[in-house]
Design an enzyme around this catalytic site. Structure first.
Site, PDB file in Angstrom:
ATOM      1  N   GLU A  21      40.258  39.335  39.244  1.00  0.00           N
ATOM      2  CA  GLU A  21      40.945  40.618  39.408  1.00  0.00           C
ATOM      3  C   GLU A  21      41.658  41.068  38.138  1.00  0.00           C
ATOM      4  O   GLU A  21      41.569  42.232  37.749  1.00  0.00           O
ATOM      5  CB  GLU A  21      41.960  40.555  40.557  1.00  0.00           C
ATOM      6  CG  GLU A  21      42.706  41.874  40.717  1.00  0.00           C
ATOM      7  CD  GLU A  21      43.653  41.910  41.892  1.00  0.00           C
ATOM      8  OE1 GLU A  21      44.090  43.021  42.240  1.00  0.00           O
ATOM      9  OE2 GLU A  21      43.956  40.850  42.451  1.00  0.00           O
ATOM     10  N   ASP A  79      40.710  36.150  43.222  1.00  0.00           N
ATOM     11  CA  ASP A  79      41.933  36.939  43.356  1.00  0.00           C
ATOM     12  C   ASP A  79      43.094  35.950  43.353  1.00  0.00           C
ATOM     13  O   ASP A  79      43.279  35.198  44.314  1.00  0.00           O
ATOM     14  CB  ASP A  79      41.928  37.748  44.652  1.00  0.00           C
ATOM     15  CG  ASP A  79      43.045  38.794  44.680  1.00  0.00           C
ATOM     16  OD1 ASP A  79      44.020  38.629  43.934  1.00  0.00           O
ATOM     17  OD2 ASP A  79      42.941  39.762  45.454  1.00  0.00           O
ATOM     18  N   ILE A 109      46.402  36.341  43.475  1.00  0.00           N
ATOM     19  CA  ILE A 109      47.361  36.635  44.552  1.00  0.00           C
ATOM     20  C   ILE A 109      46.859  37.869  45.277  1.00  0.00           C
ATOM     21  O   ILE A 109      47.045  39.000  44.810  1.00  0.00           O
ATOM     22  CB  ILE A 109      48.798  36.873  44.055  1.00  0.00           C
ATOM     23  CG1 ILE A 109      49.308  35.724  43.191  1.00  0.00           C
ATOM     24  CG2 ILE A 109      49.739  37.086  45.250  1.00  0.00           C
ATOM     25  CD1 ILE A 109      50.722  35.940  42.658  1.00  0.00           C
ATOM     26  N   ASP A 110      46.239  37.678  46.412  1.00  0.00           N
ATOM     27  CA  ASP A 110      45.865  38.813  47.249  1.00  0.00           C
ATOM     28  C   ASP A 110      47.075  39.147  48.107  1.00  0.00           C
ATOM     29  O   ASP A 110      47.481  38.344  48.955  1.00  0.00           O
ATOM     30  CB  ASP A 110      44.661  38.463  48.121  1.00  0.00           C
ATOM     31  CG  ASP A 110      44.264  39.616  49.025  1.00  0.00           C
ATOM     32  OD1 ASP A 110      44.518  40.766  48.637  1.00  0.00           O
ATOM     33  OD2 ASP A 110      43.712  39.362  50.105  1.00  0.00           O
ATOM     34  N   THR A 138      49.828  41.066  46.311  1.00  0.00           N
ATOM     35  CA  THR A 138      50.879  41.020  45.292  1.00  0.00           C
ATOM     36  C   THR A 138      52.110  41.816  45.703  1.00  0.00           C
ATOM     37  O   THR A 138      53.246  41.397  45.463  1.00  0.00           O
ATOM     38  CB  THR A 138      50.342  41.532  43.941  1.00  0.00           C
ATOM     39  OG1 THR A 138      49.275  40.685  43.502  1.00  0.00           O
ATOM     40  CG2 THR A 138      51.435  41.531  42.884  1.00  0.00           C
ATOM     41  N   ASP A 175      38.716  40.775  47.026  1.00  0.00           N
ATOM     42  CA  ASP A 175      39.446  40.851  48.299  1.00  0.00           C
ATOM     43  C   ASP A 175      38.607  40.337  49.465  1.00  0.00           C
ATOM     44  O   ASP A 175      39.146  39.911  50.487  1.00  0.00           O
ATOM     45  CB  ASP A 175      39.826  42.309  48.628  1.00  0.00           C
ATOM     46  CG  ASP A 175      40.703  42.952  47.574  1.00  0.00           C
ATOM     47  OD1 ASP A 175      41.643  42.297  47.109  1.00  0.00           O
ATOM     48  OD2 ASP A 175      40.450  44.128  47.229  1.00  0.00           O
TER      49      ASP A 175
END
Length: 268
Positions: free
Chosen positions: A67, A85, A87-88, A90, A213
């Site tokens: 990402e 990702d 930190i999906d 954030t 995601d």
């Protein structure tokens, strides 16, 4: 555990340590806006770097799509690609709202092979290998057995990057709210998909997502016996960013509702 999945888990746990330490001092975390309603922190970047370091050490020839750092130069040269990702969720993270996760997937020639979704706040590790099932902390998981839409709990995500189709989305939301036991919008799509895989949610839909995601969560659902498609019922959800998922019975009931409002929006 498959060797590549084992490496993905190792990478997720290393990144999880970074995220958990930072969560104790959120007031010191630097936040930048990438676009309206889309944020990145130094923690995202550090976690992503840690994941890539672990993956590169084990598989230096593999391509990477992440990402924050984008696609690696090697992506076009390898049949394998990691989709990351760090930190999906954030926005949840920077507010101290404990609903965010690390998502790591591996594709081979575009097909999903491995998936990890790691909820660092609850220490819940969701894993899947193509053809070998889906697991939560080493326990086999399956999608829910509910068959009636009016008894089902459905997850979703409001459009936040682009608002071109917000009216169509709101029509879907209104219709499904009246036909289900409830709608939930926690704010981390990878976890929503993982929750479908383990039966906490019976279905899910969202528009305008990115591959990082979706990838790991989609494999979790498929290996847990569920179905995943785009809004047209096709398999191009990774390309379109539009996702409908659920147990087979519930998927079959929410998809036509979503399609009806999608079709109306396209005609408008």
């Amino acid at each position: 555990m498959h060797p590549t999945l084992n490496i993905a888990v190792k990478a997720a746990r290393r990144a999880g340590s970074i995220i958990n330490r930072a969560s104790l001092q959120l007031d010191q975390v630097s936040v930048q806006a990438k676009s309206p309603n889309d944020f990145v922190t130094e923690v995202d970047q550090a976690a992503e770097a840690a994941i890539i370091e672990v993956l590169r050490e084990a598989y230096p020839e593999h391509g990477i799509l992440a990402e924050e750092s984008g696609a690696s130069a090697e992506t076009g040269d390898s049949e394998y690609q990691w989709i990351i990702d760090p930190i999906d969720g954030t926005t949840n993270f920077i507010h101290g709202f404990p609903q965010y996760a690390i998502s790591i997937a591996l594709t081979k020639n575009g097909a999903l092979e491995q998936g990890v979704v790691y909820d660092v706040t609850r220490n819940e590790l969701f894993t899947a290998t193509k053809g070998r099932g889906a697991f939560l902390n080493d326990r086999r998981i399956r999608v829910s057995k509910r068959v009636r839409l009016n008894e089902s709990l459905i997850g979703t995500g409001f459009p936040f990057r682009e608002f071109d189709h917000v009216d169509a989305y709101l029509a879907m939301f209104k219709d499904l709210t009246q036909r289900t036991a409830g709608i939930r919008r926690p704010g981390a799509a990878s976890l929503d998909l993982a929750y479908v895989a383990c039966g906490r949610l019976d279905g899910f839909w969202e528009m305008g997502l990115q591959p990082w995601d979706i990838a790991a969560g989609a494999l979790l659902i498929q290996e847990a016996g569920g179905l995943v498609s785009d809004l047209a019922g096709e398999g191009t959800y990774m390309e379109t960013g539009n996702v409908v998922a659920g147990s087979p019975k519930i998927f079959g009931q929410i998809l036509p509702i979503i399609q009806a409002h999608r079709t109306a929006a396209l005609r408008a």
